[in-house]
Design an enzyme around this catalytic site. Structure first.
Site, PDB file in Angstrom:
ATOM      1  N   LYS A  22       6.429  13.644  11.151  1.00 51.32           N
ATOM      2  CA  LYS A  22       5.259  12.742  11.104  1.00 51.32           C
ATOM      3  C   LYS A  22       5.571  11.418  11.789  1.00 51.32           C
ATOM      4  CE  LYS A  22       4.440  10.025   7.415  1.00 51.32           C
ATOM      5  NZ  LYS A  22       4.166   8.619   7.735  1.00 51.32           N
ATOM      6  N   ASN A  23       6.741  10.858  11.469  1.00 53.93           N
ATOM      7  CA  ASN A  23       7.047   9.522  11.987  1.00 53.93           C
ATOM      8  C   ASN A  23       7.407   9.520  13.473  1.00 53.93           C
ATOM      9  OD1 ASN A  23       6.456   8.495   9.529  1.00 53.93           O
ATOM     10  ND2 ASN A  23       8.551   7.989   8.940  1.00 53.93           N
ATOM     11  N   ARG A  97      -1.110   3.285   8.263  1.00 52.86           N
ATOM     12  CA  ARG A  97      -0.211   2.223   8.696  1.00 52.86           C
ATOM     13  C   ARG A  97       0.047   2.289  10.214  1.00 52.86           C
ATOM     14  NH1 ARG A  97       2.262  -2.679   7.891  1.00 52.86           N
ATOM     15  NH2 ARG A  97       4.166  -2.726   9.067  1.00 52.86           N
ATOM     16  N   CYS A 121       0.403   3.293   2.918  1.00 51.85           N
ATOM     17  CA  CYS A 121       0.839   3.360   1.526  1.00 51.85           C
ATOM     18  C   CYS A 121       1.127   1.982   0.969  1.00 51.85           C
ATOM     19  CB  CYS A 121       2.096   4.224   1.425  1.00 51.85           C
ATOM     20  SG  CYS A 121       1.734   5.975   1.489  1.00 51.85           S
ATOM     21  N   ARG A 126       4.434  -5.309   3.722  1.00 46.95           N
ATOM     22  CA  ARG A 126       4.414  -4.704   5.056  1.00 46.95           C
ATOM     23  C   ARG A 126       3.762  -5.612   6.108  1.00 46.95           C
ATOM     24  NH1 ARG A 126       3.601   1.732   4.649  1.00 46.95           N
ATOM     25  NH2 ARG A 126       5.285   1.687   6.138  1.00 46.95           N
ATOM     26  N   PRO A 127       4.328  -6.789   6.331  1.00 49.17           N
ATOM     27  CA  PRO A 127       3.753  -7.683   7.345  1.00 49.17           C
ATOM     28  C   PRO A 127       3.976  -7.157   8.761  1.00 49.17           C
ATOM     29  CG  PRO A 127       5.819  -8.571   6.502  1.00 49.17           C
ATOM     30  CD  PRO A 127       5.550  -7.319   5.722  1.00 49.17           C
ATOM     31  N   ASP A 310      12.575   6.379   2.690  1.00 49.86           N
ATOM     32  CA  ASP A 310      11.590   7.446   2.485  1.00 49.86           C
ATOM     33  C   ASP A 310      12.116   8.594   1.621  1.00 49.86           C
ATOM     34  OD1 ASP A 310       9.797   6.019   3.942  1.00 49.86           O
ATOM     35  OD2 ASP A 310       9.698   7.374   5.649  1.00 49.86           O
ATOM     36  N   ARG A 402      -0.636  13.099   3.481  1.00 48.23           N
ATOM     37  CA  ARG A 402      -0.420  12.231   4.647  1.00 48.23           C
ATOM     38  C   ARG A 402       0.800  12.674   5.446  1.00 48.23           C
ATOM     39  NH1 ARG A 402      -1.742   6.182   3.114  1.00 48.23           N
ATOM     40  NH2 ARG A 402      -1.485   6.143   5.332  1.00 48.23           N
TER      41      ARG A 402
END
Ligand code: UD1
Length: 431
Positions: A22-23, A97, A121, A126-127, A310, A402
């Site tokens: 996925k990533n 995201r 998520c 998460r800036p 993760d 997801r």
């Protein structure tokens, strides 16, 4: 609303094939925005995050479709020759995201971009300040206003970028921004995750000139255009890790296929301490659990090649059934322990403060009605349901979809007892 209904304590035996990462796929799909040709991404699982990225590319004017091929999953065909728009509205960005990955490619292709702040998520703040600072270092004008990032790419697209932290997303965004141009961009202190190398390999297959991904300096020589290609993304090290943890608890010669052991070295080192049995080969790992799993000691999440954040939630479940105490330290995301409240409902013994968890292993944990709190936290509850005595209902499984495609089918094929069920209204009435 859907839930998983799991009857626990079934041994897992047989083979499971790991899907494409996925990533890797999410930034690669964003990268397609820059390609003036047809891209065929092979064997793409329909992760809901992939479907969300498909919608974003379609909104920009790209044509995206699934087509059956010679692999288990369909190929994803992306044609961005006719991309006309340069904005990603909030209603599309808020669901995923990785919508932030479109900032670099849109800016590279169109010269300007307006992208809503990303969703995803809920695991911490998460800036995106590192993404923005990196673009500014390359001469872009970037303003954030009313929930949107407005960027003007300027003409420069050359120079050095120093990342204050090796952020995966920021590295990928800057790599993509720098691809189309006439100068050289160097990224110092980039992230070194395997998915960064995969993005480099994909973009180079389209004609980009990128080197150094996986090391501490990435160099991008700008090119005028990118052409189409066929590409097969690497296997998902987090899905592989999740199945390996299931195998350590319940495996009976369970074979995890299509893995790259090197990508999971941090996990394998910890699993080897638990007394499970592993046979590690080039592209597969056979794993058998032990009735007396020992604590793996301590994990501390870190950037690659350190222990992946993760897999932290899934390790909480494993620690809950290992003899002795385990220590789990989360360094990357400040709110990534939400699954623990749910694991406590299953009789796990976990104490947590300031990003540190102490888990006392139990001989047995028990099924309960629990709610997925985020993607990987949801996976930890599925694992807990599989190893628990009795039955477990995991609600809110849209979050799990997801990043795991048909996880219930894969577990069922291994002998697990897990079903996807519909919940009309109240999750309590599911069973
Ligand atoms: C990616 C992965 C995610 C994984 C994470 C860390 C994808 C789609 N997602 O997320 O699964 O958990 O890497 O391995 O590939 N940070 C900032 N400012 C920024 C960017 C990041 O402070 O501008 C911080 C984050 O809050 C976090 C840390 O840096 O504490 C790591 O974030 P980053 O590596 O950027 O993760 P993502 O790219 O969001």
């Amino acid at each position: 609303m859907e839930s998983f209904y799991i009857v626990g304590r079934k041994r897992l035996e047989g083979e499971v094939e790991i899907d494409c990462a996925k990533n890797s796929l999410l930034p690669i799909i964003a990268g397609c925005i820059m390609v003036k040709g047809e891209v065929c991404l092979e064997n793409v699982p329909k992760y809901s995050d992939v479907l969300a990225m498909k919608k974003i590319v379609e909104h920009l004017g790209g044509k995206v479709r699934f087509e059956s091929g010679r692999f288990t999953n369909d190929n994803l065909i992306i044609d961005c020759r006719d991309v006309v728009y340069s904005d990603v509205p909030n209603e599309l960005a808020c669901s995923v995201r990785s919508s932030i990955f479109t900032l670099g490619p849109i800016l590279s292709r169109k010269g300007i971009a307006k992208v809503a702040f990303p969703g995803g998520c809920d695991i911490g703040l998460r800036p995106v300040d590192i993404h923005i600072s990196a673009l500014k270092q390359l001469g872009c004008k970037v303003v954030d206003k009313n929930g949107y990032i407005y960027a003007d790419g300027g003409k420069r697209r050359e120079g050095d970028v120093m990342l204050s932290f090796s952020s995966v997303g920021a590295t990928e965004n800057i790599m993509m921004f720098a691809v189309l141009g006439s100068g050289q961009v160097r990224i110092f202190n980039p992230a070194r995750e395997p998915e960064i190398v995969d993005l480099q390999n994909f973009l180079n297959s389209c004609g980009a000139k990128i080197s150094g991904a996986g090391s501490n300096l990435i160099v991008i020589e700008g090119v005028k255009r990118l052409h189409g290609c066929s590409y097969h993304a690497i296997s998902d090290r987090i899905e592989a890790g999740t199945f390996l943890i299931a195998g350590a608890m319940l495996g009976k010669k369970m074979v995890v296929k299509n893995v790259k052991p090197k990508h999971n070295q941090a996990l394998l080192t910890k699993l080897s301490k638990t007394a499970c049995k592993m046979d590690v080969q080039d592209d597969r790992i056979t794993i058998s659990g032990s009735p007396h799993l020992q604590s793996f000691g301590e994990i501390e999440t870190a950037v690659y090649p350190g222990f992946p954040t993760d897999l932290q939630a899934q390790m909480c479940t494993l620690a809950s059934v290992c003899e002795g105490y385990s220590l789990i330290i989360e360094n990357l995301f400040e709110s990534r322990f939400k699954h623990i409240g749910e694991l406590l409902k299953m009789n796990c013994d976990i104490r947590c403060k300031n990003g540190v968890c102490i888990v006392k292993g139990k001989e047995k944990i028990y099924g309960a009605d629990v709610n997925a709190t985020d993607l990987r936290g949801g996976a930890s509850l599925v694992l807990a349901g599989l190893v628990a005595e009795g039955y477990t209902t995991v609600n809110n499984i849209g979050l799990i979809d997801r990043g795991y495609y048909k996880i219930e089918d894969k577990l069922t094929a291994l002998g697990g007892d897990i079903k996807r069920i519909k919940c009309e209204k109240k999750v309590d009435n599911c069973s």
